[in-house]
Design a protein around this motif. Structure first.
Motif, PDB file in Angstrom:
ATOM      1  N   MET A   7       0.991  -1.137   0.156  1.00 11.20           N
ATOM      2  CA  MET A   7      -0.057   0.010  -0.039  1.00 11.20           C
ATOM      3  C   MET A   7       1.112   1.250   0.076  1.00 11.20           C
ATOM      4  O   MET A   7       2.080   1.179   0.458  1.00 11.20           O
ATOM      5  CB  MET A   7      -0.852   0.036   1.141  1.00 11.20           C
ATOM      6  N   THR A   8       0.330   2.281  -0.501  1.00 12.02           N
ATOM      7  CA  THR A   8       1.192   3.462  -0.564  1.00 12.02           C
ATOM      8  C   THR A   8       0.424   4.646   0.120  1.00 12.02           C
ATOM      9  O   THR A   8      -0.650   4.535   0.416  1.00 12.02           O
ATOM     10  CB  THR A   8       1.410   3.869  -2.209  1.00 12.02           C
ATOM     11  N   PHE A   9       1.349   5.665   0.407  1.00 13.27           N
ATOM     12  CA  PHE A   9       0.656   6.769   0.917  1.00 13.27           C
ATOM     13  C   PHE A   9       0.645   7.657  -0.297  1.00 13.27           C
ATOM     14  O   PHE A   9       1.405   7.910  -1.278  1.00 13.27           O
ATOM     15  CB  PHE A   9       1.544   7.523   2.148  1.00 13.27           C
ATOM     16  N   VAL A  37       3.925  23.785  -7.487  1.00 11.64           N
ATOM     17  CA  VAL A  37       2.914  24.262  -6.195  1.00 11.64           C
ATOM     18  C   VAL A  37       2.537  23.008  -5.228  1.00 11.64           C
ATOM     19  O   VAL A  37       1.716  23.243  -4.409  1.00 11.64           O
ATOM     20  CB  VAL A  37       1.813  24.908  -6.683  1.00 11.64           C
ATOM     21  N   SER A  38       3.256  21.782  -5.217  1.00 15.66           N
ATOM     22  CA  SER A  38       2.699  20.737  -4.602  1.00 15.66           C
ATOM     23  C   SER A  38       3.973  19.585  -4.586  1.00 15.66           C
ATOM     24  O   SER A  38       5.090  19.574  -5.316  1.00 15.66           O
ATOM     25  CB  SER A  38       1.646  20.091  -5.436  1.00 15.66           C
ATOM     26  N   LEU A  39       3.519  18.635  -3.810  1.00 16.81           N
ATOM     27  CA  LEU A  39       4.545  17.713  -3.234  1.00 16.81           C
ATOM     28  C   LEU A  39       3.831  16.449  -4.107  1.00 16.81           C
ATOM     29  O   LEU A  39       2.537  16.438  -3.849  1.00 16.81           O
ATOM     30  CB  LEU A  39       5.057  17.289  -2.075  1.00 16.81           C
ATOM     31  N   VAL A  40       4.426  15.461  -4.418  1.00 17.03           N
ATOM     32  CA  VAL A  40       3.934  13.948  -4.574  1.00 17.03           C
ATOM     33  C   VAL A  40       4.555  12.853  -4.103  1.00 17.03           C
ATOM     34  O   VAL A  40       5.810  13.171  -3.671  1.00 17.03           O
ATOM     35  CB  VAL A  40       3.474  13.764  -6.237  1.00 17.03           C
ATOM     36  N   ILE A  41       4.068  11.616  -3.770  1.00 16.44           N
ATOM     37  CA  ILE A  41       4.809  10.540  -3.248  1.00 16.44           C
ATOM     38  C   ILE A  41       4.892   9.371  -4.480  1.00 16.44           C
ATOM     39  O   ILE A  41       3.992   9.337  -4.977  1.00 16.44           O
ATOM     40  CB  ILE A  41       4.068   9.963  -2.233  1.00 16.44           C
ATOM     41  N   ASP A  42       6.226   9.055  -4.688  1.00 16.36           N
ATOM     42  CA  ASP A  42       6.241   7.938  -5.717  1.00 16.36           C
ATOM     43  C   ASP A  42       5.710   6.792  -5.099  1.00 16.36           C
ATOM     44  O   ASP A  42       6.237   6.175  -4.103  1.00 16.36           O
ATOM     45  CB  ASP A  42       7.630   7.846  -6.089  1.00 16.36           C
ATOM     46  N   PRO A  43       4.531   6.093  -5.654  1.00 18.31           N
ATOM     47  CA  PRO A  43       3.958   4.903  -4.931  1.00 18.31           C
ATOM     48  C   PRO A  43       4.833   3.628  -5.379  1.00 18.31           C
ATOM     49  O   PRO A  43       4.503   2.898  -4.459  1.00 18.31           O
ATOM     50  CB  PRO A  43       2.658   5.010  -5.938  1.00 18.31           C
ATOM     51  N   ASN A  44       5.763   3.633  -6.071  1.00 18.78           N
ATOM     52  CA  ASN A  44       6.759   2.518  -6.298  1.00 18.78           C
ATOM     53  C   ASN A  44       7.811   2.667  -5.215  1.00 18.78           C
ATOM     54  O   ASN A  44       8.493   1.740  -4.911  1.00 18.78           O
ATOM     55  CB  ASN A  44       7.266   2.394  -7.792  1.00 18.78           C
ATOM     56  N   GLU A  45       8.265   3.817  -4.692  1.00 14.93           N
ATOM     57  CA  GLU A  45       9.231   3.920  -3.656  1.00 14.93           C
ATOM     58  C   GLU A  45       8.379   3.713  -2.324  1.00 14.93           C
ATOM     59  O   GLU A  45       9.444   3.308  -1.285  1.00 14.93           O
ATOM     60  CB  GLU A  45       9.824   5.249  -3.847  1.00 14.93           C
ATOM     61  N   CYS A  46       7.429   4.248  -1.936  1.00 12.22           N
ATOM     62  CA  CYS A  46       6.775   4.253  -0.588  1.00 12.22           C
ATOM     63  C   CYS A  46       6.772   3.016   0.102  1.00 12.22           C
ATOM     64  O   CYS A  46       6.343   2.053  -0.817  1.00 12.22           O
ATOM     65  CB  CYS A  46       5.284   4.893  -0.775  1.00 12.22           C
ATOM     66  N   ILE A  47       7.222   2.679   1.169  1.00 10.32           N
ATOM     67  CA  ILE A  47       7.231   1.612   1.997  1.00 10.32           C
ATOM     68  C   ILE A  47       6.020   1.608   2.860  1.00 10.32           C
ATOM     69  O   ILE A  47       6.044   0.497   3.807  1.00 10.32           O
ATOM     70  CB  ILE A  47       8.647   1.404   2.502  1.00 10.32           C
ATOM     71  N   ASP A  48       5.068   2.381   2.930  1.00 15.27           N
ATOM     72  CA  ASP A  48       4.143   2.384   3.581  1.00 15.27           C
ATOM     73  C   ASP A  48       4.471   2.268   5.266  1.00 15.27           C
ATOM     74  O   ASP A  48       3.857   1.549   6.083  1.00 15.27           O
ATOM     75  CB  ASP A  48       3.242   0.886   3.508  1.00 15.27           C
ATOM     76  N   GLU A  64      -3.630   5.173   0.707  1.00 12.67           N
ATOM     77  CA  GLU A  64      -4.497   5.000  -0.386  1.00 12.67           C
ATOM     78  C   GLU A  64      -5.853   4.577  -0.044  1.00 12.67           C
ATOM     79  O   GLU A  64      -6.665   4.803  -0.818  1.00 12.67           O
ATOM     80  CB  GLU A  64      -3.908   4.043  -1.340  1.00 12.67           C
ATOM     81  N   ASP A  65      -5.863   3.720   0.939  1.00 12.35           N
ATOM     82  CA  ASP A  65      -7.153   3.251   1.393  1.00 12.35           C
ATOM     83  C   ASP A  65      -8.114   4.186   1.938  1.00 12.35           C
ATOM     84  O   ASP A  65      -9.358   4.049   1.901  1.00 12.35           O
ATOM     85  CB  ASP A  65      -7.054   2.213   2.459  1.00 12.35           C
ATOM     86  N   ASP A  66      -7.689   5.329   2.526  1.00 12.51           N
ATOM     87  CA  ASP A  66      -8.400   6.612   3.068  1.00 12.51           C
ATOM     88  C   ASP A  66      -8.554   7.617   2.151  1.00 12.51           C
ATOM     89  O   ASP A  66      -9.209   8.538   2.534  1.00 12.51           O
ATOM     90  CB  ASP A  66      -7.768   6.785   4.281  1.00 12.51           C
ATOM     91  N   ASP A  71      -8.135   9.576  -7.963  1.00 13.12           N
ATOM     92  CA  ASP A  71      -7.386  10.183  -9.191  1.00 13.12           C
ATOM     93  C   ASP A  71      -6.011  10.379  -8.680  1.00 13.12           C
ATOM     94  O   ASP A  71      -4.933  10.288  -9.465  1.00 13.12           O
ATOM     95  CB  ASP A  71      -8.000  11.249 -10.031  1.00 13.12           C
ATOM     96  N   MET A  72      -5.997  10.848  -7.127  1.00 14.97           N
ATOM     97  CA  MET A  72      -4.560  11.373  -6.940  1.00 14.97           C
ATOM     98  C   MET A  72      -3.517  10.250  -6.861  1.00 14.97           C
ATOM     99  O   MET A  72      -2.342  10.726  -7.013  1.00 14.97           O
ATOM    100  CB  MET A  72      -4.837  11.813  -5.303  1.00 14.97           C
ATOM    101  N   ILE A  73      -3.960   8.915  -6.649  1.00 14.50           N
ATOM    102  CA  ILE A  73      -2.912   8.020  -6.942  1.00 14.50           C
ATOM    103  C   ILE A  73      -2.240   8.162  -8.138  1.00 14.50           C
ATOM    104  O   ILE A  73      -0.929   7.992  -8.284  1.00 14.50           O
ATOM    105  CB  ILE A  73      -3.455   6.576  -6.666  1.00 14.50           C
ATOM    106  N   ASP A  74      -2.938   7.948  -9.183  1.00 12.04           N
ATOM    107  CA  ASP A  74      -2.306   8.362 -10.628  1.00 12.04           C
ATOM    108  C   ASP A  74      -1.572   9.747 -10.788  1.00 12.04           C
ATOM    109  O   ASP A  74      -0.556   9.625 -11.425  1.00 12.04           O
ATOM    110  CB  ASP A  74      -3.376   8.128 -11.854  1.00 12.04           C
ATOM    111  N   ILE A  75      -2.210  10.451 -10.198  1.00 12.58           N
ATOM    112  CA  ILE A  75      -1.360  11.877 -10.348  1.00 12.58           C
ATOM    113  C   ILE A  75       0.110  11.569  -9.580  1.00 12.58           C
ATOM    114  O   ILE A  75       0.996  12.061  -9.910  1.00 12.58           O
ATOM    115  CB  ILE A  75      -2.334  13.021  -9.739  1.00 12.58           C
TER     116      ILE A  75
END
Length: 111
Positions: A7-9, A37-48, A64-66, A71-75
């Protein structure tokens, strides 16, 4: 929606026009990327590990469950491939206080 079985944040649209970076210093895997204007998290690097979530002063990070806007996961995934990694805390954007409680900020996302 699992990346690598973990799972990713996700950074939500609350971050847009604020860009508080308290989260980046606690991340053990450098999964945060910085855009205009924002940050993002790489879901492939996030270790939850969940260390970043309580660090955000405006609650712009959630699992991601909450997530309400899936769409923010894909963004996060797409933009983390083009934006540079951020490892050190910086000052938030100049008008962060003004924007921190504003809803519907996705239209202000700059790639």
């Amino acid at each position: 929606f699992k990346y690598g079985g973990i799972m990713t944040f996700v950074v939500t649209e609350k971050c847009i026009l604020c860009k508080y970076t308290d989260c980046v210093e606690v991340c053990p895997v450098d999964c945060f990327h910085e855009g205009p204007v924002s940050l993002v998290i790489d879901p492939n690097e996030c270790i939850d590990c969940a260390l970043c979530e309580p660090e955000c002063p405006i609650e712009a990070i959630c699992s991601e469950d909450d997530l309400i806007n899936k769409d923010m996961i894909d963004i996060n995934d797409r933009l983390s491939k083009i934006w540079p990694v951020i490892r050190k805390k910086k000052d938030p954007l100049h008008e962060a206080e003004k924007w921190k409680n504003v809803d519907g900020k996705i239209k202000y996302l700059e790639e």
